[in-house]
Each structure stands twice: as C-alpha cells, then as structure tokens.
Design a protein around this motif. Structure first.
Motif, PDB file in Angstrom:
ATOM      1  N   ASP A  57      10.589   1.764   5.695  1.00 45.53           N
ATOM      2  CA  ASP A  57       9.312   1.068   5.823  1.00 45.53           C
ATOM      3  C   ASP A  57       8.625   0.881   4.475  1.00 45.53           C
ATOM      4  OD1 ASP A  57       8.670   0.358   8.612  1.00 45.53           O
ATOM      5  OD2 ASP A  57       8.955   2.470   9.008  1.00 45.53           O
ATOM      6  N   VAL A  58       8.539   1.938   3.665  1.00 47.26           N
ATOM      7  CA  VAL A  58       7.885   1.826   2.360  1.00 47.26           C
ATOM      8  C   VAL A  58       8.691   0.933   1.428  1.00 47.26           C
ATOM      9  CG1 VAL A  58       7.221   3.118   0.287  1.00 47.26           C
ATOM     10  CG2 VAL A  58       6.645   4.006   2.557  1.00 47.26           C
ATOM     11  N   ILE A  59       9.981   1.003   1.483  1.00 46.89           N
ATOM     12  CA  ILE A  59      10.829   0.168   0.623  1.00 46.89           C
ATOM     13  C   ILE A  59      10.719  -1.311   0.992  1.00 46.89           C
ATOM     14  CG2 ILE A  59      12.935   0.211   2.032  1.00 46.89           C
ATOM     15  CD1 ILE A  59      14.523   0.703  -0.520  1.00 46.89           C
ATOM     16  N   SER A  60      10.226  -1.594   2.184  1.00 49.09           N
ATOM     17  CA  SER A  60      10.145  -2.963   2.692  1.00 49.09           C
ATOM     18  C   SER A  60       8.736  -3.517   2.509  1.00 49.09           C
ATOM     19  CB  SER A  60      10.541  -2.992   4.169  1.00 49.09           C
ATOM     20  OG  SER A  60       9.501  -2.449   4.970  1.00 49.09           O
ATOM     21  N   ASP A  61       8.416  -4.551   3.260  1.00 51.74           N
ATOM     22  CA  ASP A  61       7.099  -5.187   3.209  1.00 51.74           C
ATOM     23  C   ASP A  61       6.093  -4.544   4.152  1.00 51.74           C
ATOM     24  OD1 ASP A  61       8.602  -6.008   5.401  1.00 51.74           O
ATOM     25  OD2 ASP A  61       7.859  -8.070   5.388  1.00 51.74           O
ATOM     26  N   ASN A  62       6.453  -3.454   4.806  1.00 48.26           N
ATOM     27  CA  ASN A  62       5.576  -2.853   5.813  1.00 48.26           C
ATOM     28  C   ASN A  62       4.507  -1.926   5.241  1.00 48.26           C
ATOM     29  OD1 ASN A  62       6.553  -4.103   8.065  1.00 48.26           O
ATOM     30  ND2 ASN A  62       7.496  -2.285   8.961  1.00 48.26           N
ATOM     31  N   TYR A  63       4.862  -1.123   4.248  1.00 47.04           N
ATOM     32  CA  TYR A  63       3.959  -0.084   3.757  1.00 47.04           C
ATOM     33  C   TYR A  63       4.054   0.028   2.247  1.00 47.04           C
ATOM     34  CZ  TYR A  63       3.596   1.405   8.618  1.00 47.04           C
ATOM     35  OH  TYR A  63       3.364   1.430   9.968  1.00 47.04           O
ATOM     36  N   TYR A  64       2.983   0.538   1.632  1.00 44.17           N
ATOM     37  CA  TYR A  64       2.990   0.955   0.234  1.00 44.17           C
ATOM     38  C   TYR A  64       3.254   2.461   0.188  1.00 44.17           C
ATOM     39  CZ  TYR A  64       0.047  -3.292   0.110  1.00 44.17           C
ATOM     40  OH  TYR A  64      -0.482  -4.547   0.282  1.00 44.17           O
ATOM     41  N   ALA A  65       3.631   2.951  -0.978  1.00 44.16           N
ATOM     42  CA  ALA A  65       3.924   4.374  -1.114  1.00 44.16           C
ATOM     43  C   ALA A  65       2.688   5.222  -0.876  1.00 44.16           C
ATOM     44  CB  ALA A  65       4.499   4.665  -2.493  1.00 44.16           C
ATOM     45  N   GLY A  66       1.507   4.770  -1.391  1.00 44.00           N
ATOM     46  CA  GLY A  66       0.337   5.631  -1.334  1.00 44.00           C
ATOM     47  C   GLY A  66       0.578   6.897  -2.142  1.00 44.00           C
ATOM     48  N   GLY A  67      -0.280   7.889  -1.965  1.00 46.70           N
ATOM     49  CA  GLY A  67      -0.079   9.180  -2.600  1.00 46.70           C
ATOM     50  C   GLY A  67      -0.066   9.121  -4.112  1.00 46.70           C
ATOM     51  N   ASP A  68       0.708  10.046  -4.706  1.00 47.81           N
ATOM     52  CA  ASP A  68       0.717  10.192  -6.154  1.00 47.81           C
ATOM     53  C   ASP A  68       2.100  10.515  -6.716  1.00 47.81           C
ATOM     54  OD1 ASP A  68       1.069  12.735  -5.165  1.00 47.81           O
ATOM     55  OD2 ASP A  68      -0.608  13.643  -6.243  1.00 47.81           O
ATOM     56  N   GLY A 332     -12.899   3.419  -4.099  1.00 46.24           N
ATOM     57  CA  GLY A 332     -13.258   3.802  -2.739  1.00 46.24           C
ATOM     58  C   GLY A 332     -13.582   2.608  -1.870  1.00 46.24           C
ATOM     59  N   GLY A 333     -13.465   2.799  -0.570  1.00 47.72           N
ATOM     60  CA  GLY A 333     -13.719   1.731   0.381  1.00 47.72           C
ATOM     61  C   GLY A 333     -12.874   1.906   1.618  1.00 47.72           C
ATOM     62  N   SER A 334     -12.709   0.836   2.394  1.00 46.67           N
ATOM     63  CA  SER A 334     -11.957   0.894   3.649  1.00 46.67           C
ATOM     64  C   SER A 334     -10.464   0.740   3.371  1.00 46.67           C
ATOM     65  CB  SER A 334     -12.438  -0.205   4.590  1.00 46.67           C
ATOM     66  OG  SER A 334     -11.739  -0.145   5.822  1.00 46.67           O
ATOM     67  N   VAL A 335      -9.691   1.707   3.826  1.00 46.22           N
ATOM     68  CA  VAL A 335      -8.246   1.752   3.589  1.00 46.22           C
ATOM     69  C   VAL A 335      -7.543   2.019   4.919  1.00 46.22           C
ATOM     70  CG1 VAL A 335      -6.385   3.048   2.450  1.00 46.22           C
ATOM     71  CG2 VAL A 335      -8.490   2.521   1.200  1.00 46.22           C
ATOM     72  N   PRO A 336      -6.411   1.352   5.182  1.00 46.35           N
ATOM     73  CA  PRO A 336      -5.665   1.641   6.410  1.00 46.35           C
ATOM     74  C   PRO A 336      -4.728   2.837   6.246  1.00 46.35           C
ATOM     75  CG  PRO A 336      -4.604  -0.143   5.236  1.00 46.35           C
ATOM     76  CD  PRO A 336      -5.807   0.236   4.420  1.00 46.35           C
ATOM     77  N   PHE A 337      -4.480   3.512   7.340  1.00 44.57           N
ATOM     78  CA  PHE A 337      -3.573   4.663   7.343  1.00 44.57           C
ATOM     79  C   PHE A 337      -2.505   4.479   8.413  1.00 44.57           C
ATOM     80  CE2 PHE A 337      -7.408   6.111   5.400  1.00 44.57           C
ATOM     81  CZ  PHE A 337      -7.013   7.045   4.450  1.00 44.57           C
ATOM     82  N   ALA A 338      -1.304   4.992   8.121  1.00 42.51           N
ATOM     83  CA  ALA A 338      -0.225   4.996   9.109  1.00 42.51           C
ATOM     84  C   ALA A 338      -0.633   5.941  10.248  1.00 42.51           C
ATOM     85  CB  ALA A 338       1.072   5.457   8.461  1.00 42.51           C
ATOM     86  N   LEU A 414       7.938  -1.770  16.028  1.00 39.38           N
ATOM     87  CA  LEU A 414       8.622  -0.595  15.489  1.00 39.38           C
ATOM     88  C   LEU A 414       8.110  -0.164  14.121  1.00 39.38           C
ATOM     89  CD1 LEU A 414      12.199  -1.735  16.527  1.00 39.38           C
ATOM     90  CD2 LEU A 414      10.824   0.026  17.664  1.00 39.38           C
ATOM     91  N   ALA A 415       6.935  -0.663  13.701  1.00 37.82           N
ATOM     92  CA  ALA A 415       6.370  -0.248  12.416  1.00 37.82           C
ATOM     93  C   ALA A 415       6.256   1.274  12.359  1.00 37.82           C
ATOM     94  CB  ALA A 415       4.995  -0.883  12.230  1.00 37.82           C
ATOM     95  N   GLN A 416       6.582   1.841  11.202  1.00 35.86           N
ATOM     96  CA  GLN A 416       6.552   3.287  10.951  1.00 35.86           C
ATOM     97  C   GLN A 416       7.625   4.045  11.729  1.00 35.86           C
ATOM     98  OE1 GLN A 416       2.630   5.279  11.283  1.00 35.86           O
ATOM     99  NE2 GLN A 416       3.730   7.238  11.268  1.00 35.86           N
ATOM    100  N   GLU A 417       8.620   3.328  12.246  1.00 40.84           N
ATOM    101  CA  GLU A 417       9.707   3.989  12.978  1.00 40.84           C
ATOM    102  C   GLU A 417      11.050   3.808  12.277  1.00 40.84           C
ATOM    103  OE1 GLU A 417       9.522   3.839  17.368  1.00 40.84           O
ATOM    104  OE2 GLU A 417       7.680   2.655  17.103  1.00 40.84           O
ATOM    105  N   ALA A 418      10.998   3.512  10.964  1.00 37.48           N
ATOM    106  CA  ALA A 418      12.195   3.485  10.125  1.00 37.48           C
ATOM    107  C   ALA A 418      13.224   2.455  10.580  1.00 37.48           C
ATOM    108  CB  ALA A 418      12.826   4.880  10.054  1.00 37.48           C
ATOM    109  N   GLN A 419      12.757   1.211  10.817  1.00 39.51           N
ATOM    110  CA  GLN A 419      13.648   0.140  11.263  1.00 39.51           C
ATOM    111  C   GLN A 419      13.585  -1.116  10.386  1.00 39.51           C
ATOM    112  OE1 GLN A 419      15.771   0.683  13.823  1.00 39.51           O
ATOM    113  NE2 GLN A 419      14.882   2.710  14.074  1.00 39.51           N
ATOM    114  N   ARG A 420      12.495  -1.329   9.648  1.00 38.79           N
ATOM    115  CA  ARG A 420      12.245  -2.634   9.032  1.00 38.79           C
ATOM    116  C   ARG A 420      13.287  -3.016   7.994  1.00 38.79           C
ATOM    117  NH1 ARG A 420      10.569  -7.751   9.599  1.00 38.79           N
ATOM    118  NH2 ARG A 420       9.452  -8.534   7.778  1.00 38.79           N
ATOM    119  N   TRP A 421      13.663  -2.124   7.092  1.00 33.47           N
ATOM    120  CA  TRP A 421      14.624  -2.463   6.049  1.00 33.47           C
ATOM    121  C   TRP A 421      15.986  -2.797   6.656  1.00 33.47           C
ATOM    122  CZ3 TRP A 421      13.761  -4.419   1.672  1.00 33.47           C
ATOM    123  CH2 TRP A 421      14.628  -4.324   0.572  1.00 33.47           C
TER     124      TRP A 421
END
Length: 479
Positions: A57-68, A332-338, A414-421
């Motif tokens: 999912d992160v490697i694809s267009d679905n999610y960004y890595a986030g974090g640090d 800071g501001g409005s951010v989406p979360f998985a 199936l977002a966040q279910e490891a299928q997109r890539w």
C-alpha cells in the motif's frame, strides 16, 4: 498470538515448537500439534503485522510512509536499495516461517501415534503445513521474483547445503500450486468447534482462495483457473458470504465472520497486534507523535469521486494534529489516518488483518470473467460489492472500461489490506499510475517524481543475504 489449532481447546495450551534439534522432538501427536502452533506463529512477525502493508500500500498510490523512518520514506518514493534493512528482515522472517513448516512436513509423517490417525488428523496437519509454505512463498515470489526453493529442513550448517541459487518465478509458482493442491486435498471445509478455529487455520476454502490469487498473479496467468477456484470458494460448504454492513468487518466486534476466510487470532496482552499503535491518531493511540501509513491525497480523491462514504469512513479517519505532514498540513492541521484498525490498546491490540476474505475473491472472479470476455457477468459480481456499500451499479460496458472499474473497486474495497501493488502490477499499470500521480511536497511546493520503471516492480535482493549466499544474483535495475 494464540491460534486455535485443534479440534478441542486443550491444543491452545501447547507450547510452540519452532525448531527441531533431535529426532526425539517429534514423537507424539502433541509434538505435531505444538509444531503447528509454532508454524502459525510466523504470522506475528513484523512482515505480516505491517510491512506487508508498507510493501503493497505505501509503495503504491494508496498511502504515504508517514512517521520518521528514512527506509520507509524510500519505500514510499520508490527509492529502495539492496541495503534497506527492512528487505533483509522480511526475507529472513518469511524464510523462518518456511523452515518451520519444512520440519513439520519432514517429521510428522514419521510419527506413529494413534491420536494422529483419528479423523485423519495427520493428513490435515500436513495439509495445513503445505498451505503455510505456499502462503510464504507467494509473498516471496511477488516481491522478489525467483527465489531459492527450500523444501526440506537443513541437516548441516555447511554453506554448500544451505546456500541455494534462485529458482525461476515459474518454478516457484509451480511449487506453490503443488503445495496448495496437496493442501486442498487434505483440508476440511470447516473444523469442529468454535468459528474461530475455522478462521484461524488453513481450510479447503483458504487453499482454493490462494490458488485463485496465484493463478491471477503469476506471469502466465490462467483466468479459467482463477474462475474455477473463485467459484469453489464462493460455493464452499463453509458458507462464506458478504457481511451486510461493511463497517462490521473492521469495528473490532465482528471478527471470525462469514466473510472471513483466514485471519490471525490476536488476543491482546503478550499475543497482541502492535501495529495499530503505529498508525492510529492521538485520540485512538493516546500518544502525540507522527504516525505511519498516511492515506494519500489520491486515495481520498478516489473515495470521493465515487461518493463512497461508507468505505471511506471505515478506512480513513481525519484528525487535527500539531506536526507537519508534507502532503497534508504544514505546521499542523487536519490529517487522515489509516483506520481499518480501530484500537491501539497500548501496543496490545486485538485488531486483525484479514489474510483472505470473500470480497477479494468475488472481485477476482469479476476480473476473470471480464478477461474471458464475459463482461456482463463481471458486472454482476462487481455490483454485488458496490451494492453492499450503497453505490449504484457500474456503468462500465466495455472490457477495457470494466477492467478499470474492477481495479478501482479493489482499491476502495481493499485499501490497507496489502493488495494494491499486486493489482497494479497484475494489470500492467504500475508505471502509468505512479508516473502520472500528481503529488506535491508542501514543504517545497514541488511535485513528487516517483521515477517508476518496470524494474522497480520487483524489490532488490537484500544485500546482506547476497553477502551470505554468493549464488544469489541481483534483480535487474539494482546494483
């Protein structure tokens, strides 16, 4: 994690056996059951808890890595190198899972215990082990292409025995199919007892579901076989059916449901899922540091373009934060979360990730029907998924339009279910989709260039593994 691995509750009290040092370790039915517990425990490793999401999912267009984590930023931006430590960790964890089942497949046939003969339990154990080996190799071949096929326990530490060259993709897929056919012929549709037992363990339905996915994903895909195995799952005596309420799948209160084919039985405490703590927002996690696996602008737009509020609300939660997110908010501001996991519980969540579920198989059936020129029938299957979340019937009428409609439906379902890539590579669209993304780094105002190439569809072989095993050549496009 604790997995219900027997026909009665006493099996959960067994201590796992994950390694054998002498032949005496495998003498009784209890030894065999304990070894199987140890084999299923591979699903509590970092790869299966959340790196499968990062590398799909992160490697694809679905999610960004986030974090640090710089190594996860590299995954997000398709700048993965052979020295990225996550590659070696995942490679090692998956091969450890294979080593556990190889011991079972080698030792259990030699056990003479009447308890294993009751209800054909020995053959069931071998079927479960074969399924697990196939599942692990499926992860490896999708990520790396051809990999070494290790099909027996190591009897020596001599590198001449332990270091094997890569088999071809075709050979790995052939072995996966062999293992799954072996498993399907020995596994029951359901196990006696609580429903959690049949959802925690490999069944005939799980083997058929994975066969459908394998025949779709391998380079020389066979959509007649995909259709055959999808139908076997859909018509299974196990009675799989879609839940009427999509949100029930992920609310934490309806696991082991009729739509679930296989899921990990996290119970909390020492046998818990720590992944939700890494993803959930401050209101759910109880902490204020920047979280990982952030939904992308493009994914949110995909939900909104379909007016798909049900699945969007079940998958994504927006919340105000104080940190900078380079794609959503500066300062800071409005951010989406998985949000398909709902409860962090201080690193001890009982939330689960489905390993296999029916909606995936129904959409795969739609794909097979469309590829076989049966586009009208494909629409019927697609609309079953859309109707569940109150979306209108698809307007796709041509084979090409239907393929894109199914691809998008899979993305939203199936977002966040490891299928997109897997989907993007299967459709031959990974380069087009990634290079056409319009993402902007808000810190610089500059567009993000993913520089996606055909070679990047496979990961580099981990350098640490190549240093250990000189017979491993590198995938094209990597040094």
């Amino acid at each position: 994690m604790v997995l219900a691995l027997g026909a009665c509750s006493k099996f959960v009290d067994l201590s796992p056996i994950s390694e054998a040092t002498t032949d005496n370790a495998y003498r009784t039915a209890s030894d065999a059951e304990a070894a199987l517990v140890g084999a299923y425990d591979a699903f509590q490793t970092e790869y299966y808890i959340w790196d499968n999401v990062n590398f799909n999912d992160v490697i694809s267009d679905n999610y960004y890595a986030g974090g640090d984590n710089p190594e996860l930023f590299a995954v997000d931006l398709l700048n993965i190198t052979p020295v990225n430590s996550r590659l070696f960790n995942n490679w090692s964890q998956i091969y450890d899972g294979i080593a556990r089942v190889n011991i079972i497949l080698d030792k259990v046939p030699q056990i003479n215990d009447p308890k294993l003969d009751a209800n054909n339990r020995k053959e069931q154990i071998l079927g479960e082990a074969a399924f697990l080996r196939a599942y692990h190799y499926y992860q490896l071949v999708k990520m790396w292409g051809g990999v070494p096929l290790v099909l027996a326990p190591a009897t020596s530490a001599d590198p001449a025995e332990t270091n094997k060259p890569r088999s071809s993709q075709a050979e790995v897929y052939a072995q996966i199919i062999t293992d799954l056919e072996f498993a399907a012929s020995r596994l029951p549709d359901i196990y006696e007892g609580d429903a959690s037992i049949s959802k925690a363990r490999a069944t005939k339905g799980a083997a058929n579901a994975l066969l459908a996915k394998v025949y779709a994903q391998k380079p020389d895909r066979d959509y007649n076989k995909v259709l055959e195995y999808c139908n076997a799952v859909i018509s299974s005596p196990a009675g799989y059916q879609l839940l009427g309420n999509y949100s029930f799948l992920f609310d934490g209160n309806h696991y082991n449901n009729d739509e679930s084919i296989l899921e990990v039985q996290f119970t909390g405490g020492a046998e818990a899922n720590w992944g939700p703590q890494l993803l959930l927002p401050p209101s759910k996690s109880g902490d204020s540091w920047r979280k990982f696996v952030t939904p992308s602008q493009d994914l949110v737009k995909a939900f909104d373009s379909e007016q798909d509020t049900i699945r969007k609300n079940a998958s994504i939660l927006f919340e105000e934060v104080t940190w900078t997110d380079e794609y959503w908010a500066i300062g800071g501001g409005s951010v989406p979360f998985a949000y398909k996991w709902k409860s962090a519980n201080g690193w001890a969540s009982t939330n689960r990730q489905y390993l296999l579920r029916l909606a995936d198989i129904i959409l795969l059936k739609a794909e097979a029907l469309n590829e076989l020129g049966r586009t009208g029938e494909a629409a019927t299957e697609l609309n079953a998924i859309r109707g569940r979340v109150n979306l209108p019937a698809t307007t796709a009428a041509t084979q090409e339009a239907m393929q894109l409609a199914i691809e998008k439906e899979r993305r939203l379902e199936l977002a966040q279910e490891a299928q997109r890539w897997d989907d993007l590579r299967r459709y031959g669209r990974a380069e087009t989709v990634m290079n056409n993304l319009q993402e902007t780094d808000l810190r610089t105002g500059q567009p993000v260039n993913y520089n996606m190439t055909k070679e990047k569809e496979l990961l580099p072989i981990p350098q640490l593994e190549r240093d250990r095993n000189k017979q491993l050549d590198q995938n094209p496009g990597y040094n």
